[in-house]
Design a protein around this motif. Structure first.
Motif, PDB file in Angstrom:
ATOM      1  N   ILE A   1      11.056  -7.045  -8.790  1.00 20.60           N
ATOM      2  CA  ILE A   1      11.762  -6.844  -7.518  1.00 20.60           C
ATOM      3  C   ILE A   1      10.810  -7.071  -6.357  1.00 20.60           C
ATOM      4  CG2 ILE A   1      13.029  -5.185  -6.091  1.00 20.60           C
ATOM      5  CD1 ILE A   1      13.859  -3.770  -8.687  1.00 20.60           C
ATOM      6  N   GLY A   2       9.556  -6.628  -6.533  1.00 26.25           N
ATOM      7  CA  GLY A   2       8.543  -6.827  -5.501  1.00 26.25           C
ATOM      8  C   GLY A   2       8.288  -8.295  -5.197  1.00 26.25           C
ATOM      9  N   ALA A   3       8.336  -9.143  -6.230  1.00 26.61           N
ATOM     10  CA  ALA A   3       8.142 -10.584  -6.028  1.00 26.61           C
ATOM     11  C   ALA A   3       9.241 -11.145  -5.124  1.00 26.61           C
ATOM     12  CB  ALA A   3       8.137 -11.305  -7.368  1.00 26.61           C
ATOM     13  N   PHE A   4      10.478 -10.702  -5.337  1.00 34.23           N
ATOM     14  CA  PHE A   4      11.596 -11.139  -4.490  1.00 34.23           C
ATOM     15  C   PHE A   4      11.402 -10.674  -3.045  1.00 34.23           C
ATOM     16  CE2 PHE A   4      15.630  -9.825  -2.502  1.00 34.23           C
ATOM     17  CZ  PHE A   4      16.218 -11.077  -2.337  1.00 34.23           C
ATOM     18  N   LEU A   5      10.986  -9.412  -2.873  1.00 38.47           N
ATOM     19  CA  LEU A   5      10.782  -8.876  -1.524  1.00 38.47           C
ATOM     20  C   LEU A   5       9.637  -9.600  -0.821  1.00 38.47           C
ATOM     21  CD1 LEU A   5      11.274  -5.070  -2.247  1.00 38.47           C
ATOM     22  CD2 LEU A   5      12.853  -6.605  -1.047  1.00 38.47           C
TER      23      LEU A   5
ATOM     24  N   ALA B   1      -4.056  -9.249  -1.521  1.00 38.03           N
ATOM     25  CA  ALA B   1      -3.663 -10.594  -1.102  1.00 38.03           C
ATOM     26  C   ALA B   1      -2.924 -10.621   0.232  1.00 38.03           C
ATOM     27  CB  ALA B   1      -2.805 -11.252  -2.186  1.00 38.03           C
ATOM     28  N   TRP B   2      -2.289  -9.507   0.605  1.00 35.41           N
ATOM     29  CA  TRP B   2      -1.504  -9.524   1.847  1.00 35.41           C
ATOM     30  C   TRP B   2      -1.807  -8.359   2.786  1.00 35.41           C
ATOM     31  CZ3 TRP B   2       2.246  -5.766   3.225  1.00 35.41           C
ATOM     32  CH2 TRP B   2       2.470  -4.773   2.272  1.00 35.41           C
ATOM     33  N   PHE B   3      -2.267  -7.227   2.241  1.00 37.64           N
ATOM     34  CA  PHE B   3      -2.404  -6.023   3.050  1.00 37.64           C
ATOM     35  C   PHE B   3      -3.579  -6.113   4.023  1.00 37.64           C
ATOM     36  CE2 PHE B   3      -3.111  -1.407   3.718  1.00 37.64           C
ATOM     37  CZ  PHE B   3      -1.830  -1.065   4.106  1.00 37.64           C
ATOM     38  N   VAL B   4      -4.669  -6.756   3.609  1.00 41.69           N
ATOM     39  CA  VAL B   4      -5.859  -6.857   4.461  1.00 41.69           C
ATOM     40  C   VAL B   4      -5.562  -7.651   5.731  1.00 41.69           C
ATOM     41  CG1 VAL B   4      -8.232  -7.724   4.603  1.00 41.69           C
ATOM     42  CG2 VAL B   4      -7.435  -6.622   2.505  1.00 41.69           C
ATOM     43  N   THR B   5      -4.825  -8.735   5.592  1.00 41.32           N
ATOM     44  CA  THR B   5      -4.550  -9.630   6.726  1.00 41.32           C
ATOM     45  C   THR B   5      -3.244  -9.285   7.442  1.00 41.32           C
ATOM     46  OG1 THR B   5      -3.455 -11.209   5.243  1.00 41.32           O
ATOM     47  CG2 THR B   5      -5.805 -11.541   5.649  1.00 41.32           C
ATOM     48  N   LEU B   6      -2.581  -8.209   7.018  1.00 46.69           N
ATOM     49  CA  LEU B   6      -1.259  -7.882   7.554  1.00 46.69           C
ATOM     50  C   LEU B   6      -1.265  -7.702   9.068  1.00 46.69           C
ATOM     51  CD1 LEU B   6       1.726  -7.149   7.139  1.00 46.69           C
ATOM     52  CD2 LEU B   6       0.990  -4.794   6.635  1.00 46.69           C
TER      53      LEU B   6
ATOM     54  N   ALA C   1       0.859 -13.387  -3.034  1.00 46.73           N
ATOM     55  CA  ALA C   1       1.085 -12.046  -3.593  1.00 46.73           C
ATOM     56  C   ALA C   1       2.369 -12.012  -4.412  1.00 46.73           C
ATOM     57  CB  ALA C   1       1.148 -11.021  -2.466  1.00 46.73           C
ATOM     58  N   GLY C   2       3.408 -12.702  -3.939  1.00 44.39           N
ATOM     59  CA  GLY C   2       4.671 -12.745  -4.653  1.00 44.39           C
ATOM     60  C   GLY C   2       4.543 -13.423  -6.002  1.00 44.39           C
ATOM     61  N   ALA C   3       3.772 -14.511  -6.043  1.00 42.35           N
ATOM     62  CA  ALA C   3       3.554 -15.219  -7.308  1.00 42.35           C
ATOM     63  C   ALA C   3       2.813 -14.321  -8.298  1.00 42.35           C
ATOM     64  CB  ALA C   3       2.766 -16.499  -7.061  1.00 42.35           C
ATOM     65  N   ALA C   4       1.789 -13.617  -7.805  1.00 42.77           N
ATOM     66  CA  ALA C   4       1.042 -12.708  -8.673  1.00 42.77           C
ATOM     67  C   ALA C   4       1.919 -11.548  -9.139  1.00 42.77           C
ATOM     68  CB  ALA C   4      -0.187 -12.178  -7.942  1.00 42.77           C
ATOM     69  N   SER C   5       2.810 -11.075  -8.263  1.00 43.04           N
ATOM     70  CA  SER C   5       3.729  -9.994  -8.619  1.00 43.04           C
ATOM     71  C   SER C   5       4.696 -10.440  -9.708  1.00 43.04           C
ATOM     72  CB  SER C   5       4.503  -9.540  -7.369  1.00 43.04           C
ATOM     73  OG  SER C   5       5.275  -8.396  -7.640  1.00 43.04           O
ATOM     74  N   LEU C   6       5.159 -11.685  -9.613  1.00 38.39           N
ATOM     75  CA  LEU C   6       6.040 -12.240 -10.645  1.00 38.39           C
ATOM     76  C   LEU C   6       5.317 -12.299 -11.986  1.00 38.39           C
ATOM     77  CD1 LEU C   6       8.712 -13.627 -11.443  1.00 38.39           C
ATOM     78  CD2 LEU C   6       7.687 -15.798 -10.703  1.00 38.39           C
TER      79      LEU C   6
ATOM     80  N   MET D   1      -4.861  -4.425 -14.316  1.00 36.57           N
ATOM     81  CA  MET D   1      -5.538  -3.853 -13.151  1.00 36.57           C
ATOM     82  C   MET D   1      -5.929  -4.940 -12.153  1.00 36.57           C
ATOM     83  SD  MET D   1      -5.888  -0.578 -12.876  1.00 36.57           S
ATOM     84  CE  MET D   1      -5.759   0.916 -13.865  1.00 36.57           C
ATOM     85  N   PHE D   2      -6.433  -6.054 -12.655  1.00 36.92           N
ATOM     86  CA  PHE D   2      -6.818  -7.162 -11.781  1.00 36.92           C
ATOM     87  C   PHE D   2      -5.625  -7.625 -10.942  1.00 36.92           C
ATOM     88  CE2 PHE D   2      -7.175 -11.630 -10.756  1.00 36.92           C
ATOM     89  CZ  PHE D   2      -8.476 -11.766 -10.287  1.00 36.92           C
ATOM     90  N   LEU D   3      -4.487  -7.862 -11.603  1.00 38.32           N
ATOM     91  CA  LEU D   3      -3.299  -8.347 -10.903  1.00 38.32           C
ATOM     92  C   LEU D   3      -2.739  -7.308  -9.936  1.00 38.32           C
ATOM     93  CD1 LEU D   3      -1.508 -10.191 -13.850  1.00 38.32           C
ATOM     94  CD2 LEU D   3      -2.489 -11.262 -11.808  1.00 38.32           C
TER      95      LEU D   3
END
Length: 413
Positions: free
Chosen positions: A80-84, A22-27, A172-177, A13-15
């Motif tokens: 796949i999300g990490a790659f995107l 990590a990215w949506f707030v500052t998008l 965010a990508g690193a956390a997704s990985l 849940m944390f991740l």
């Protein structure tokens, strides 16, 4: 639930929500500062969340519930999300960025249901156990905002101008990985349905619950839910660019006050709901939307900065008193036969249709009040959604007259 699984689910849940926060707030700020996006283009990017919400039930209903373990699908989607995310990090213009963010949101939105499925599958008493796991998601979102503002300082005016916000996608990508790989050691959650069963689109989207619209009060609630998502979209799309633009220090970190508020008011909601009932509770939530945007319209980063902070802190009332109360009401109004379908229908109406309209409106309004490069008439940008929220408040106050008492069981969904 044993302690090993509790730790695994809490970290999951944390991740999950760390990635999103990590990215949506500052998008919005990133799109304007790095990609020079217009308000309409920014609205299109944010609307990918709505397209993801619309498509997510098909991924869950047609694949996850029928063929594969939920934790394995969760892992694949996040890998796949990490790659995107890496591709979004490397994008230099809106035309190359958009396909990646669209693909990402189509894959990410189903994971919100998958982490719940994995959690519920391990619980004997979800009503008591789930909140202690889910709270780590909110902590993850808060942690992402604090890291951006107070550790890396990516959201300072100088760093934003230099393009540092692109690093949020790398984080965010690193956390997704990490979550993608970690998902394969999560507790096993086999598919619930049979691969031989015939699945109806109406069941997947909750359209069977449309019968509930024959009830005038539920119809008023349904329409109000769609309309209130228009001002909600303004917050997601414009809050961070606004706070950055007016010069509020550490805007990403300060926006985590909204998540802290969300946790506090979620704890108060059952008490308020039981004492004052559904109509008064949801009206307070609607009123809070109008007040928060009025505070944004007339506040500033100087002597009136407290108005901006209060506006952020109202997020708990705005979200919990409307959306969570709405889920409780829907649960009670639908009855056993349409309970699941009704929740799906409301999710489709709000995060799908409502937010889709909202981001479109927010983009056009923002463009209409652009004064120059990086300058906006923020007062008008916020007064308009404030007015919409007050209008929805009045519609609901006048036309919704459901006097039925909602049971304790319905409150504890």
């Amino acid at each position: 639930m044993n302690s090993n699984n509790r730790i695994k689910l809490s970290l999951m849940m944390f991740l999950e929500f760390f990635i999103w926060g990590a990215w949506f707030v500052t998008l919005g700020t990133f799109l304007g500062a790095n990609l020079k996006a217009t308000g309409a283009e920014t609205g299109s990017v944010f609307s990918t969340q709505s397209w993801g919400a619309i498509i997510a039930p098909f991924i869950i209903g047609l694949i996850a519930d029928r063929f594969f373990n939920a934790e394995r699908i969760l892992g694949v989607l996040h890998l796949i999300g990490a790659f995107l995310m890496y591709q979004m990090y490397n994008s230099t213009d809106i035309s190359t960025f958009y396909p990646y963010v669209l693909g990402y949101m189509i894959l990410f939105m189903p994971t919100l249901a998958l982490v719940n499925s994995v959690s519920f599958n391990q619980m004997k008493d979800p009503e008591k156990e789930f909140s202690t796991i889910r709270v780590f998601g909110t902590i993850g979102w808060i942690a992402a905002g604090l890291i951006i503002s107070y550790i890396f300082h990516w959201d300072t005016p100088e760093a934003t101008t230099a393009g540092a916000l692109k690093n949020t996608f790398a984080m965010a990508g690193a956390a997704s990985l990490v979550l993608g790989l970690f998902s394969f050691i999560l507790p096993k959650t086999p598919p619930k349905g049979s691969s031989g069963e015939q699945v109806k689109v109406s069941e997947i989207l909750g359209l069977d619950a449309l019968k509930l619209l024959k009830d005038k009060n539920f119809a008023i609630f349904f329409i109000s839910s769609i309309l209130i998502c228009i001002p909600l979209a303004f917050y997601y799309q414009n809050a961070h660019p606004f706070l950055s633009n007016v010069g509020l220090d550490n805007p990403t970190g300060k926006m985590t006050i909204g998540q802290i508020s969300e946790v506090l008011f979620l704890l108060l909601l059952p008490v308020f709901f039981s004492r004052f009932g559904f109509k008064k509770t949801i009206l307070v939530g609607m009123l809070a939307w109008g007040i928060r945007y009025a505070l944004f319209a007339y506040g500033n980063a100087g002597e009136l900065s407290f108005m901006l902070i209060i506006g952020i802190a109202l997020h708990g009332i705005c979200y919990d008193f409307f959306f969570v109360s709405g889920q409780i009401y829907t649960n009670a109004a639908a009855g056993e036969k349409y309970k699941s379908a009704a929740q799906g229908l409301i999710t489709l109406a709000t995060y799908g249709v409502g937010m889709l309209i909202g981001f479109e409106v927010a983009g056009k309004i923002t463009d209409a009040y652009k004064l120059g490069e990086g300058a906006y008439d923020w007062k008008m940008v916020w007064i308009i959604p404030s007015g919409i929220a007050f209008a929805v408040f009045l519609i609901f106050a006048v036309f919704f007259n459901d006097k039925k008492k909602i049971s304790e069981d319905a409150i504890n969904i």
